[in-house]
Write an enzyme that holds these catalytic residues in place. Structure first.
Site, PDB file in Angstrom:
ATOM      1  N   GLY A  24       0.814  -1.216   0.000  1.00 18.96           N
ATOM      2  CA  GLY A  24       0.000   0.000   0.000  1.00 18.96           C
ATOM      3  C   GLY A  24       0.842   1.258   0.000  1.00 18.96           C
ATOM      4  N   LEU A  25       1.876   1.256  -0.812  1.00 22.06           N
ATOM      5  CA  LEU A  25       2.846   2.360  -0.767  1.00 22.06           C
ATOM      6  C   LEU A  25       2.486   3.536  -1.674  1.00 22.06           C
ATOM      7  CD1 LEU A  25       6.135   0.242  -0.873  1.00 22.06           C
ATOM      8  CD2 LEU A  25       5.118   1.328   1.125  1.00 22.06           C
TER       9      LEU A  25
ATOM     10  N   VAL B 251      -5.206   3.365  -6.729  1.00 25.16           N
ATOM     11  CA  VAL B 251      -6.309   2.748  -5.985  1.00 25.16           C
ATOM     12  C   VAL B 251      -6.023   1.273  -5.662  1.00 25.16           C
ATOM     13  CG1 VAL B 251      -8.780   2.221  -6.117  1.00 25.16           C
ATOM     14  CG2 VAL B 251      -7.914   4.352  -7.086  1.00 25.16           C
ATOM     15  N   ALA B 252      -5.495   0.529  -6.641  1.00 24.56           N
ATOM     16  CA  ALA B 252      -5.251  -0.902  -6.422  1.00 24.56           C
ATOM     17  C   ALA B 252      -4.220  -1.112  -5.313  1.00 24.56           C
ATOM     18  CB  ALA B 252      -4.774  -1.554  -7.714  1.00 24.56           C
TER      19      ALA B 252
ATOM     20  N   GLU C 245       8.374  10.425 -14.049  1.00 21.65           N
ATOM     21  CA  GLU C 245       7.915   9.031 -13.946  1.00 21.65           C
ATOM     22  C   GLU C 245       8.172   8.253 -15.232  1.00 21.65           C
ATOM     23  OE1 GLU C 245       5.783   7.649 -11.119  1.00 21.65           O
ATOM     24  OE2 GLU C 245       6.748   9.266 -10.030  1.00 21.65           O
TER      25      GLU C 245
ATOM     26  N   HIS D  11      -0.915   7.792 -13.714  1.00 19.54           N
ATOM     27  CA  HIS D  11      -0.042   7.971 -14.887  1.00 19.54           C
ATOM     28  C   HIS D  11      -0.942   8.087 -16.107  1.00 19.54           C
ATOM     29  CE1 HIS D  11       3.298   5.583 -12.644  1.00 19.54           C
ATOM     30  NE2 HIS D  11       3.634   6.859 -12.649  1.00 19.54           N
TER      31      HIS D  11
ATOM     32  N   ASP E  48      -0.652   6.588 -18.811  1.00 21.43           N
ATOM     33  CA  ASP E  48      -0.873   5.294 -19.479  1.00 21.43           C
ATOM     34  C   ASP E  48      -2.006   4.488 -18.847  1.00 21.43           C
ATOM     35  OD1 ASP E  48       0.308   4.196 -17.203  1.00 21.43           O
ATOM     36  OD2 ASP E  48       2.034   3.342 -18.229  1.00 21.43           O
TER      37      ASP E  48
ATOM     38  N   CYS F 107       2.242  -1.067 -18.121  1.00 19.16           N
ATOM     39  CA  CYS F 107       3.193  -0.691 -17.059  1.00 19.16           C
ATOM     40  C   CYS F 107       4.404  -1.611 -17.063  1.00 19.16           C
ATOM     41  CB  CYS F 107       2.565  -0.825 -15.678  1.00 19.16           C
ATOM     42  SG  CYS F 107       1.128   0.166 -15.408  1.00 19.16           S
TER      43      CYS F 107
HETATM   44  O1  SUG Z   1       4.093   3.473  -9.069  1.00 13.08           O
HETATM   45  N1  SUG Z   1       2.616   0.548  -7.798  1.00 13.08           N
HETATM   46  C1  SUG Z   1       3.172   1.272  -8.926  1.00 13.08           C
HETATM   47  C2  SUG Z   1       2.428   0.946 -10.198  1.00 13.08           C
HETATM   48  C3  SUG Z   1       3.107   1.517 -11.421  1.00 13.08           C
HETATM   49  C4  SUG Z   1       2.279   1.415 -12.649  1.00 13.08           C
HETATM   50  N2  SUG Z   1       2.979   1.938 -13.747  1.00 13.08           N
HETATM   51  C5  SUG Z   1       2.426   2.566 -14.809  1.00 13.08           C
HETATM   52  N3  SUG Z   1       1.216   3.045 -14.763  1.00 13.08           N
HETATM   53  N4  SUG Z   1       3.151   2.760 -15.834  1.00 13.08           N
HETATM   54  C6  SUG Z   1       3.141   2.783  -8.684  1.00 13.08           C
HETATM   55  O2  SUG Z   1       2.145   3.253  -8.105  1.00 13.08           O
HETATM   56  C7  SUG Z   1       2.581  -0.268  -5.502  1.00 13.08           C
HETATM   57  C8  SUG Z   1       3.550  -0.882  -4.528  1.00 13.08           C
HETATM   58  C9  SUG Z   1       2.898  -1.270  -3.253  1.00 13.08           C
HETATM   59  O3  SUG Z   1       1.940  -0.630  -2.805  1.00 13.08           O
HETATM   60  O4  SUG Z   1       3.368  -2.261  -2.608  1.00 13.08           O
HETATM   61  C10 SUG Z   1       3.272   0.480  -6.653  1.00 13.08           C
HETATM   62  O5  SUG Z   1       4.363   0.975  -6.471  1.00 13.08           O
END
Ligand code: SUG
Length: 448
Positions: free
Chosen positions: A20-21, A26-27, A173, A249, A251, A372
């Site tokens: 949840g960093l 949202v995910a 990014e 992002h 994308d 991603c």
């Molecule tokens: O930066 N998730 C990444 C997902 C990156 C998706 N990349 C693109 N859209 N291109 C981020 O938010 C979650 C890690 C965690 O919560 O454990 C994370 O870093």
């Protein structure tokens, strides 16, 4: 000179977990603390890459970074005579920082760097700027290794320029907010850079709920460093409402390739004017019309865009007038999105004629879909010959990687497991073995 696009997919690392960093993603927030399945995650990503390679779409891979990053923990002030002592200290005092040092987030290689092709640059070199990812602590520790890795893969300075990451005042990014549009990959392309904010201009509309991660000045700096002339770049602003809905992002809400651009009506600030400018710039540069597929908010709400990740798909040109969309399986599980995909494929007014979906659930649950997981690298045939390492995914590399994953990755990880010194040892052993498989130099801090 003939150019071809190679998708470099990130291999999911052995510490893949849900911490949840990422506020604004949202995910990532929804799945915080859940058990993860690193082995399955790595195999899912690799299966997607191999399926595309099997169809003749050039496919390469990038290795995971060293995690837990003891170097990061030490730089944050955690001390200890041994690495396991450092781990024990951070685990007992600040589990959040432990999670940041353990994240396998480098798997999302769309964020590794911004790459522009030599046919777009005034100095005829392929340029790479590693993303500094300063908006999130756990991602900011990726930049240094990414720079070293890119230098190892593209060492020939006559052909390639690997720049250092931008300073922190320019949050960046990488390619998650960059799209190259062109009439033909070997012709000059229009580099579309999308930002969510300005580093200095307070008057730009901003999201109110979630942070925006990319600044306009970052991409302007990259465009200068990469020697792109004005006709080969366009800067548009992301819609603040979209960011607040979880589109962290660009994308997550648009994807383009060659002369096709697939986007949601609410992707950009001043949407209609932005798309008109894009069309106009594309026509001036290429003498051709940009093909557009627009999904309206009546067809799909921003909430569904974020839940299904429809736009976090790969768009791949497969023939003179045909494109393939590589989408997450979640798009087929949602009736409305699935219907939309079928309609788009049936509609002869656009060149999209095939959709493939993949189960990337483990990555998706952290907010990472097919787009991603890959960095697009456009190289000439000659440049490709100067690439180092055994990174192109063929049958034999694939089967070695599957055996490597099956032999080294844990089936399951709980947040508590991140403090296990055994996990650090296992990950290092795995990366050491991978270095040899990929014929890369010793780049990891533990190898020094
Ligand atoms: O930066 N998730 C990444 C997902 C990156 C998706 N990349 C693109 N859209 N291109 C981020 O938010 C979650 C890690 C965690 O919560 O454990 C994370 O870093």
């Amino acid at each position: 000179m003939l150019y071809q696009e190679i998708n470099f997919d990130g291999i999911v690392g052995p510490t893949h977990n849900y911490a949840g960093l990422s506020v604004g993603n949202v995910a990532s927030l929804d799945n915080k603390g859940d058990r993860s399945r690193p082995r399955e995650a790595a195999l899912q990503g690799l299966a997607k890459a191999k399926a595309l390679a099997n169809r003749g779409i050039p496919q390469a891979i990038l290795p995971p970074h060293e995690r837990p990053s003891i170097a990061a923990l030490r730089s944050w002030g955690f001390t200890g005579r041994s690495d396991s002592e450092v781990l024990a200290k951070v685990a007992s005092s600040d589990p959040h920082l432990l999670a940041a040092a353990c994240s396998a987030s480098a798997m999302w290689t769309a964020n590794a760097c911004t790459m522009t092709a030599s046919c777009d640059s005034s100095d005829d070199r392929a340029h790479f700027t590693p993303a500094n990812l300063v908006s999130k602590l756990h991602r900011s520790i990726e930049a240094e290794f990414t720079e070293n890795l890119l230098k190892a893969i593209f060492p020939d300075e006559e052909r390639f320029a690997v720049h250092p990451p931008l300073p922190a005042a320019f949050p960046d990014e990488g390619a998650a907010n960059h799209t190259r549009l062109c009439a033909d990959p070997s012709d000059p392309g229009l580099n579309l850079f999308v930002h969510g904010k300005s580093s200095f201009d307070e008057s730009l509309p901003r999201p109110v709920k979630f942070p925006s991660r990319q600044s306009r000045e970052s991409f302007e700096t990259i465009a200068r460093l990469h020697q792109l002339t004005d006709d080969r770049q366009l800067h548009l602003q992301q819609s603040p409402e979209a960011i607040d809905a979880g589109v962290f992002h660009n994308d997550v809400i648009s994807v383009g390739n060659n002369e096709l651009f697939f986007y949601h009506e609410d992707a950009f600030l001043h949407s209609r004017e932005s798309i008109d400018t894009l069309k106009e710039n594309f026509a001036i540069l290429t003498g051709r019309n940009l093909r557009l597929i627009c999904v309206t908010r009546n067809q799909l709400s921003l909430d569904r865009v974020v839940r299904t990740y429809l736009f976090n798909s790969q768009l791949i040109k497969t023939g003179e007038d045909s494109f393939l969309l590589v989408a997450p399986e979640e798009c087929r599980e949602n009736e409305r999105v699935s219907q939309l995909l079928d309609e788009m494929v049936r509609d002869s007014a656009n060149p999209l004629n095939e959709v493939l979906t993949f189960n990337l659930r483990e990555s998706m649950r952290n907010g990472g879909g097919p787009a991603c997981l890959r960095q697009r690298v456009l190289l000439s045939r000659n440049e490709l010959r100067h690439m180092r390492g055994r990174l192109m995914l063929d049958d034999s590399l694939y089967s070695e990687l599957v055996t490597w994953i099956e032999g080294n990755y844990r089936e399951e990880l709980r947040p508590l497991d991140l403090a296990d010194p055994q996990l650090l040892e296992e990950s290092r052993r795995a990366l050491d073995e991978l270095t040899r498989i990929l014929r890369l130099p010793s780049l990891y801090p533990f190898q020094k």
